[in-house]
Design a protein around this motif. Structure first.
Motif, short mmCIF file in Angstrom:
data_model
loop_
_atom_site.label_atom_id
_atom_site.label_comp_id
_atom_site.label_asym_id
_atom_site.label_seq_id
_atom_site.Cartn_x
_atom_site.Cartn_y
_atom_site.Cartn_z
N PHE A 101 0.72 -1.43 -0.01
CA PHE A 101 0.24 -0.07 -0.17
C PHE A 101 1.15 1.32 0.22
O PHE A 101 0.58 2.51 -0.83
CB PHE A 101 -1.00 -0.11 1.44
N ALA A 102 2.03 1.44 0.49
CA ALA A 102 3.24 2.82 0.93
C ALA A 102 3.22 2.65 -0.60
O ALA A 102 3.44 4.09 -1.04
CB ALA A 102 4.13 2.71 2.15
N ILE A 107 2.57 6.00 -5.42
CA ILE A 107 2.15 6.50 -7.36
C ILE A 107 0.83 6.67 -7.35
O ILE A 107 0.91 7.85 -8.26
CB ILE A 107 2.22 4.79 -7.76
N ALA A 108 -0.16 6.58 -6.82
CA ALA A 108 -1.41 7.25 -6.76
C ALA A 108 -0.79 8.98 -6.24
O ALA A 108 -1.34 9.89 -7.11
CB ALA A 108 -2.10 7.07 -5.53
N VAL A 109 -0.67 9.33 -5.40
CA VAL A 109 -0.55 11.10 -5.28
C VAL A 109 0.68 11.36 -6.61
O VAL A 109 0.07 12.64 -6.86
CB VAL A 109 0.97 11.00 -4.44
N VAL A 110 1.71 10.98 -6.69
CA VAL A 110 2.22 11.59 -8.18
C VAL A 110 1.61 11.47 -9.41
O VAL A 110 1.77 12.52 -9.74
CB VAL A 110 3.32 10.23 -8.70
N VAL A 112 -1.85 11.87 -9.24
CA VAL A 112 -2.64 13.22 -9.24
C VAL A 112 -2.23 14.35 -9.57
O VAL A 112 -2.36 15.78 -9.98
CB VAL A 112 -3.46 12.91 -7.70
N LEU A 113 -0.49 14.45 -9.10
CA LEU A 113 0.09 15.71 -8.68
C LEU A 113 0.71 15.94 -10.55
O LEU A 113 0.52 16.79 -10.87
CB LEU A 113 1.09 16.28 -7.96
N ALA A 114 0.63 15.01 -11.24
CA ALA A 114 1.37 15.28 -12.95
C ALA A 114 0.60 15.22 -13.91
O ALA A 114 0.30 15.88 -14.75
CB ALA A 114 2.38 13.48 -13.15
N VAL A 115 -0.89 15.10 -13.32
CA VAL A 115 -2.09 14.97 -13.95
C VAL A 115 -2.82 16.32 -13.88
O VAL A 115 -3.28 17.64 -14.62
CB VAL A 115 -3.13 14.83 -14.56
N GLY A 116 -2.91 16.98 -12.28
CA GLY A 116 -3.46 18.57 -11.09
C GLY A 116 -2.95 19.26 -11.68
O GLY A 116 -3.86 19.92 -11.99
N ALA A 134 -8.39 11.91 -7.19
CA ALA A 134 -7.35 11.21 -5.92
C ALA A 134 -7.66 10.37 -5.15
O ALA A 134 -7.30 9.25 -4.59
CB ALA A 134 -6.36 12.38 -5.26
N CYS A 135 -9.16 10.13 -4.88
CA CYS A 135 -10.55 9.63 -3.84
C CYS A 135 -10.22 8.01 -4.17
O CYS A 135 -9.41 7.28 -3.59
CB CYS A 135 -10.88 10.55 -3.34
#
Length: 547
Positions: A101-102, A107-110, A112-116, A134-135
């Motif tokens: 999970f960690a 990867i999920a945060v990256v 979201v940031l890479a698109v957002g 993101a959620c």
């Protein structure tokens, strides 16, 4: 095991993207179509060459490349409005399956940031949609990480079950071998038969070049080479001469497996050996012997050989120890005692009788020549009286013994008076006794004192003898020291002349340790220790307590 799930997710998200792209009404349809081919081509590539989970930089880069391709596709086709935004889920799932999970959360945060960030820079300001994705990405990361954990526990349980089954199978085979071994070990209490049977079973169970069974000698703390095969060895080996493998087995009281003697364990017991198995023979909580198996090939012995030798050593040790103790009991018996009496008579009377026979022959020849023999006959009569006195003393010494009524100190007081009268020796007895030993042990210790004093009378030319005795009812220390001429202790061929063989036999029969210290011109000290051998400082403390 995650490969089908990853392929299904990859093609499922790609399919959703293609449907959304086809249904959309966009000005940049050609761009969307081009990136559709990119997504489909990448899916085909990863179907033929799936991602592998490796805990190294290469595995991490492969996952990041997967994320990068999908982020670029999403940004090129409308950011959060892109029909291919679902494809980002695949990379997050792969990350969760790969590292938990960690890592999937990062990867999920990256993603979201890479698109957002580019989305906001372009002026779309679709923060609410970005937050929703993101959620969703975090939830996907959580599910993937949990799935990996469950799968890991299942794999572990399966591995443990298989390992347990393997161990049970090995244990079953080992127990079968040990059962056969127990049936073939000697029921005889003869030590030679027990040793022969032990070596025979070793030969049947193991493939070795050289083998040896060493038996511990309590009396001088050396190792007797009881049996050997495939090599020549001295009759005795001191503790310092043991090879490192046997020394480690002795120190650790466990099996030692030397896979390559040249690189790790040093030379073996036999020369030119490359691998070895070394085990201790344990009985009554003490090491009674050692087993050495060696081969000329490195890495010859397997783990199974080690387990089999460990199981073999216990029943073999019991068989050998039983035979040794039975031999010691026989030593105390009548047959062995008759041998000792014969030795005593030979040492004390035999030489005198031989002298009388030679002297009588000389007198007869002198008489035949007409020589006067009156003086010679008078001297012969005196010599005969002396021999008769020796016979009486010997018979008295043989009859003198420790009993339930008289302990060793009381018997010694009477015996030493007779020795002082006939020899002129100054004998000092120092005793400190807080209890008595079993009668059999006290009798053997008294006989050791007798033999030691006989040596002093015949050979030592001493003036003073000191006898030290201390006993607490369980252990005892006996020491006989003289100030005589001594003898070179390294001349083993002469040991019989000083009665040391007899003393060693008596000490061994009661499980005692006998030490003889002597040097030419330096006197002699005989020390016998019965019971649990204390370290040297404690032994010295016992001696100081008597002074």
């Amino acid at each position: 095991m995650f490969r089908p799930a990853i392929l299904g997710t990859r093609w499922g998200t790609a399919g959703i993207g293609l449907v959304l792209a086809a249904a959309g009404n966009r000005d940049n349809d050609l761009v969307t179509a081009a990136w559709s081919f990119v997504i489909v081509g990448y899916c085909l590539y990863r179907t033929l060459r799936p991602l592998t989970f490796r805990e190294d930089v290469g595995g991490l880069l492969a996952i990041l490349v997967d994320v990068g391709i999908h982020v670029i596709t999403v940004n090129a086709t409308g950011y959060w409005q892109s029909p291919f935004v679902f494809s980002l889920i695949t990379a997050i799932i792969i990350a969760g399956f790969a590292r938990g999970f960690a890592f999937a959360f990062r990867i999920a945060v990256v993603s979201v940031l890479a698109v957002g960030i580019p989305d906001n820079v372009s002026g779309n300001n679709e923060v609410r949609i970005g937050a929703q994705w993101a959620c969703e990405f975090v939830l996907v990361a959580l599910v993937a990480g949990y799935a990996r954990r469950i799968s890991g526990e299942a794999d572990l349980q399966q591995s443990l079950a298989l390992d347990r089954m393997g161990r049970l199978a090995d244990a079953n085979a080992l127990l079968f071998s040990l059962h056969r071994l127990a049936q073939t070990l000697p029921a005889s209490l003869d030590l030679d038969e027990a040793l022969d049977a032990t070596v025979g079973r070793l030969r049947d169970l193991f493939d070795f070049t050289a083998a040896a069974v060493l038996i511990y000698d309590d009396t001088d703390r050396s190792w007797l080479v009881a049996r050997r095969e495939g090599t020549r060895l001295p009759a005795k080996i001191t503790a310092d001469e043991l090879p490192s493998g046997l020394a480690r087995a002795l120190d650790e009281r466990t099996l030692v497996h030397e896979r390559n003697l040249l690189s790790s364990g040093g030379p073996g017991l036999a020369p030119r050996m490359y691998s070895g198995l070394y085990a201790v023979l344990l009985a009554r909580g003490a090491v009674i012997g050692l087993i050495s198996l060696e081969h000329t090939e490195a890495n010859h012995f397997t783990e199974r050989d080690g387990e089999l030798l460990t199981g073999f050593a216990e029943p073999a040790a019991l068989a050998i120890d039983n035979a040794r103790w039975f031999g010691r009991l026989r030593t105390i018996g009548a047959e062995e005692e008759r041998t000792r009496i014969a030795r005593d008579l030979h040492d004390r009377i035999g030489q005198s009788l031989a002298y009388l026979a030679f002297e009588l022959d000389r007198i007869v020849k002198s008489n035949d020549r007409g020589d006067l023999v009156g003086g010679s006959l008078e001297q012969l009569r005196t010599d005969i009286r002396n021999v008769i006195g020796e016979v009486r003393d010997t018979l008295y010494d043989l009859r003198t013994d420790v009993s339930e009524e008289q302990d060793i100190v009381a018997v010694l007081d009477l015996y030493l008076d007779r020795v002082r009268d006939r020899s002129g020796l100054e004998i000092v007895l120092r005793s400190k006794a807080a209890g008595r030993l079993p009668l059999v042990q006290e009798r053997e210790l008294f006989r050791i004192i007798q033999e030691a004093l006989a040596n002093v009378e015949k050979h030592a030319r001493a003036a003073l003898v000191t006898i030290t005795w201390t006993c607490d009812g369980r252990a005892a220390l006996l020491e006989i020291a003289d100030d005589g001429t001594g003898f070179p202790i390294d001349r083993a061929s002469r040991l019989d002349a000083y009665g040391i063989v007899g003393m060693r036999e008596r000490a061994a029969s009661i499980g005692a340790t006998l030490e003889v210290e002597s040097a030419a011109g330096g006197g002699t000290r005989v020390r016998c220790l019965l019971g649990l051998a204390p370290p040297r400082p404690a032994l010295l403390g016992l001696r100081r307590a008597l002074h």
